[in-house]
Design a protein around this motif. Structure first.
Motif, PDB file in Angstrom:
ATOM      1  N   ASP A  80     -61.426 -47.920  57.858  1.00  0.00           N
ATOM      2  CA  ASP A  80     -60.668 -48.512  58.952  1.00  0.00           C
ATOM      3  C   ASP A  80     -61.518 -48.620  60.217  1.00  0.00           C
ATOM      4  O   ASP A  80     -62.050 -47.613  60.700  1.00  0.00           O
ATOM      5  N   CYS A 104     -63.004 -39.943  57.561  1.00  0.00           N
ATOM      6  CA  CYS A 104     -63.102 -39.128  58.772  1.00  0.00           C
ATOM      7  C   CYS A 104     -61.969 -39.325  59.766  1.00  0.00           C
ATOM      8  O   CYS A 104     -61.798 -38.499  60.666  1.00  0.00           O
ATOM      9  N   GLY A 105     -61.174 -40.407  59.652  1.00  0.00           N
ATOM     10  CA  GLY A 105     -60.113 -40.612  60.630  1.00  0.00           C
ATOM     11  C   GLY A 105     -60.667 -40.585  62.042  1.00  0.00           C
ATOM     12  O   GLY A 105     -61.625 -41.279  62.376  1.00  0.00           O
ATOM     13  N   SER A 106     -60.086 -39.722  62.894  1.00  0.00           N
ATOM     14  CA  SER A 106     -60.526 -39.636  64.292  1.00  0.00           C
ATOM     15  C   SER A 106     -61.746 -38.746  64.484  1.00  0.00           C
ATOM     16  O   SER A 106     -62.151 -38.478  65.618  1.00  0.00           O
ATOM     17  N   ALA A 117     -63.232 -42.226  66.424  1.00  0.00           N
ATOM     18  CA  ALA A 117     -64.147 -41.112  66.183  1.00  0.00           C
ATOM     19  C   ALA A 117     -65.370 -41.198  67.090  1.00  0.00           C
ATOM     20  O   ALA A 117     -65.817 -40.193  67.656  1.00  0.00           O
ATOM     21  N   PRO A 141     -53.487 -36.436  61.866  1.00  0.00           N
ATOM     22  CA  PRO A 141     -54.687 -35.693  62.274  1.00  0.00           C
ATOM     23  C   PRO A 141     -54.619 -34.230  61.877  1.00  0.00           C
ATOM     24  O   PRO A 141     -53.556 -33.599  61.940  1.00  0.00           O
ATOM     25  N   ASP A 174     -65.182 -44.226  57.289  1.00  0.00           N
ATOM     26  CA  ASP A 174     -63.784 -44.551  57.025  1.00  0.00           C
ATOM     27  C   ASP A 174     -63.730 -46.050  56.764  1.00  0.00           C
ATOM     28  O   ASP A 174     -64.575 -46.796  57.256  1.00  0.00           O
ATOM     29  N   GLY A 224     -55.573 -40.303  64.656  1.00  0.00           N
ATOM     30  CA  GLY A 224     -55.047 -41.186  63.630  1.00  0.00           C
ATOM     31  C   GLY A 224     -53.633 -40.812  63.226  1.00  0.00           C
ATOM     32  O   GLY A 224     -52.909 -40.121  63.934  1.00  0.00           O
ATOM     33  N   LYS A 225     -53.234 -41.250  62.008  1.00  0.00           N
ATOM     34  CA  LYS A 225     -51.848 -41.077  61.563  1.00  0.00           C
ATOM     35  C   LYS A 225     -51.498 -39.634  61.248  1.00  0.00           C
ATOM     36  O   LYS A 225     -50.392 -39.187  61.505  1.00  0.00           O
ATOM     37  N   ARG A 238     -68.272 -47.660  59.232  1.00  0.00           N
ATOM     38  CA  ARG A 238     -67.160 -48.173  58.447  1.00  0.00           C
ATOM     39  C   ARG A 238     -67.636 -48.565  57.059  1.00  0.00           C
ATOM     40  O   ARG A 238     -68.502 -49.417  56.912  1.00  0.00           O
ATOM     41  N   ALA A 257     -60.370 -46.369  63.112  1.00  0.00           N
ATOM     42  CA  ALA A 257     -60.741 -44.959  62.981  1.00  0.00           C
ATOM     43  C   ALA A 257     -62.167 -44.725  63.450  1.00  0.00           C
ATOM     44  O   ALA A 257     -62.451 -43.744  64.143  1.00  0.00           O
TER      45      ALA A 257
END
Length: 371
Positions: free
Chosen positions: A255, A196-198, A262, A170, A253, A167-168, A279, A258
């Motif tokens: 997104d 959690c992002g990635s 993940a 990490p 997350d 992600g943006k 999500r 994301a």
């Protein structure tokens, strides 16, 4: 292969995380871990170098001390560099890159020092110099003491080899592993990451629970060293029987992208059966069934992704959800902004040491089990 006498192995760590890496090295059975600035030293032979790269989750890279001597001028540096037994550690067919740092020494020109050592290497060993895939020989000249170390890792160790999508902002896997350790995680309890992002925290936790070596999916610079034993390495890398997948690890997350990242990263890491990514917003977070565990989260900091003022509401919502629904769970929160951490209203213990992350200094804020 007969292993030589033990030598010094330097396990690099991000400043602020050295004590946690020393704990990990001690728990993994490495001999005599000593915390120093920027890392941890241990003693061992080549098999321990390979094992450190394979199993240590928190080391950034593994350096091997191959020689040290005093030198007060370039001619002396050249002469003494030629006396080292380069053939014992390096192959004449593999390129080498020399990187020199000078500090408080009569030899003060790093470029000139690098040229002398490169020439000594080329003329005594016959190794080609430089190139993108060259083995890194790191030379430190400090108070006229020349210390030579080989980078046995190559690519930094946070690049596990199975995480392609990020992600943006990490969090490095090495940082995530040591922050999990700081929160007392040992692989026997669930972990929830509501931002959690990635997927770094749940995936790292699932690997720990599954007994999966972090270096299992990648190659290392030491595989091109003269001291490398392919048969011994193959035996060392052989997968161990994994514990049954009893504990699960959860990420959410808001997104969609994301969650896709993940999920794909977890599949590549071989932990899809232990992880669950969904999500939804922080306010919709639900406590998983079963015993309490650890909520581990790396929210946006404002300095990088979102405006700080807007983030107070996000941190406040996170704290309210955790206080309301996660009694008995511990919380670990990583942020560069103590004001935002306090906006959660969570009963944090004294924060950890500042750690450099993407141009910022972040800290780990921890709680005891929530009331």
């Amino acid at each position: 292969m007969t292993d030589p006498a033990p030598f010094e192995i330097f396990l690099a760590a991000l400043p602020g995380l050295e004590p946690l890496l020393a704990e990990e090295a001690r728990a993994a059975g490495f001999a005599g871990p000593v915390t120093v600035a920027g890392g941890v030293t241990v003693q061992g032979g080549w098999p321990e170098v390979w094992r450190a790269n394979l199993v240590l989750r928190g080391a950034s890279r593994v350096l091997v001390r191959i020689g040290a001597f005093r030198a007060f001028h370039l001619a002396q540096l050249d002469k003494r560099a030629r006396k080292l037994d380069w053939a014992a550690v390096l192959r004449p067919d593999r390129p080498v890159r020399v990187e020199v740092q000078c500090r408080a020494s009569k030899i003060y020109h790093a470029g000139a020092a690098a040229q002398r050592i490169e020439r000594a290497l080329a003329e005594t060993l016959g190794a080609p110099i430089g190139g993108e895939d060259a083995i890194a020989l790191k030379v430190r000249i400090d108070d006229n003491l020349v210390t030579l170390s080989l980078d046995s890792s190559g690519e930094p160790l946070h690049r596990r080899g199975h995480k392609q999508a990020v992600g943006k902002a990490p969090l490095r896997e090495t940082m995530a592993a040591l922050f999990l350790r700081a929160c007392g995680f040992d692989g026997t309890e669930p972990v929830v990451d509501p931002m959690c992002g990635s997927g770094t925290f749940p995936i790292e936790a699932a690997e720990i629970a599954g007994g999966l070596a972090p270096g299992r999916d990648r190659s290392f610079a030491f595989e091109d060293f003269a001291s490398f034993d392919p048969a011994a390495w193959t035996a060392m890398k052989a997968p161990r029987p994994a514990p049954a997948a009893q504990v699960r690890f959860f990420g959410s997350d808001r997104d969609d992208g994301a969650i896709r990242m993940a999920t794909a990263n977890a599949a590549r890491a071989g932990v899809a059966d232990r992880t669950d990514f969904r999500r939804h917003a922080v306010s919709d977070l639900v406590r998983p069934d079963g015993p309490p565990g650890l909520v581990m989260v790396n929210p946006p900091y404002g300095a990088r992704i979102g405006e700080r003022k807007l983030l107070f509401a996000l941190y406040g919502a996170l704290g309210a959800t955790l206080r309301e629904r996660f009694a008995g769970w511990r919380v670990g929160l990583v942020t560069s902004d103590e004001g935002l951490a306090r906006a959660t209203g969570l009963p944090f213990l004294p924060p950890g040491a500042p750690v450099a992350h993407g141009g910022l200094k972040v800290r780990l804020f921890r709680t005891a089990p929530l009331p």
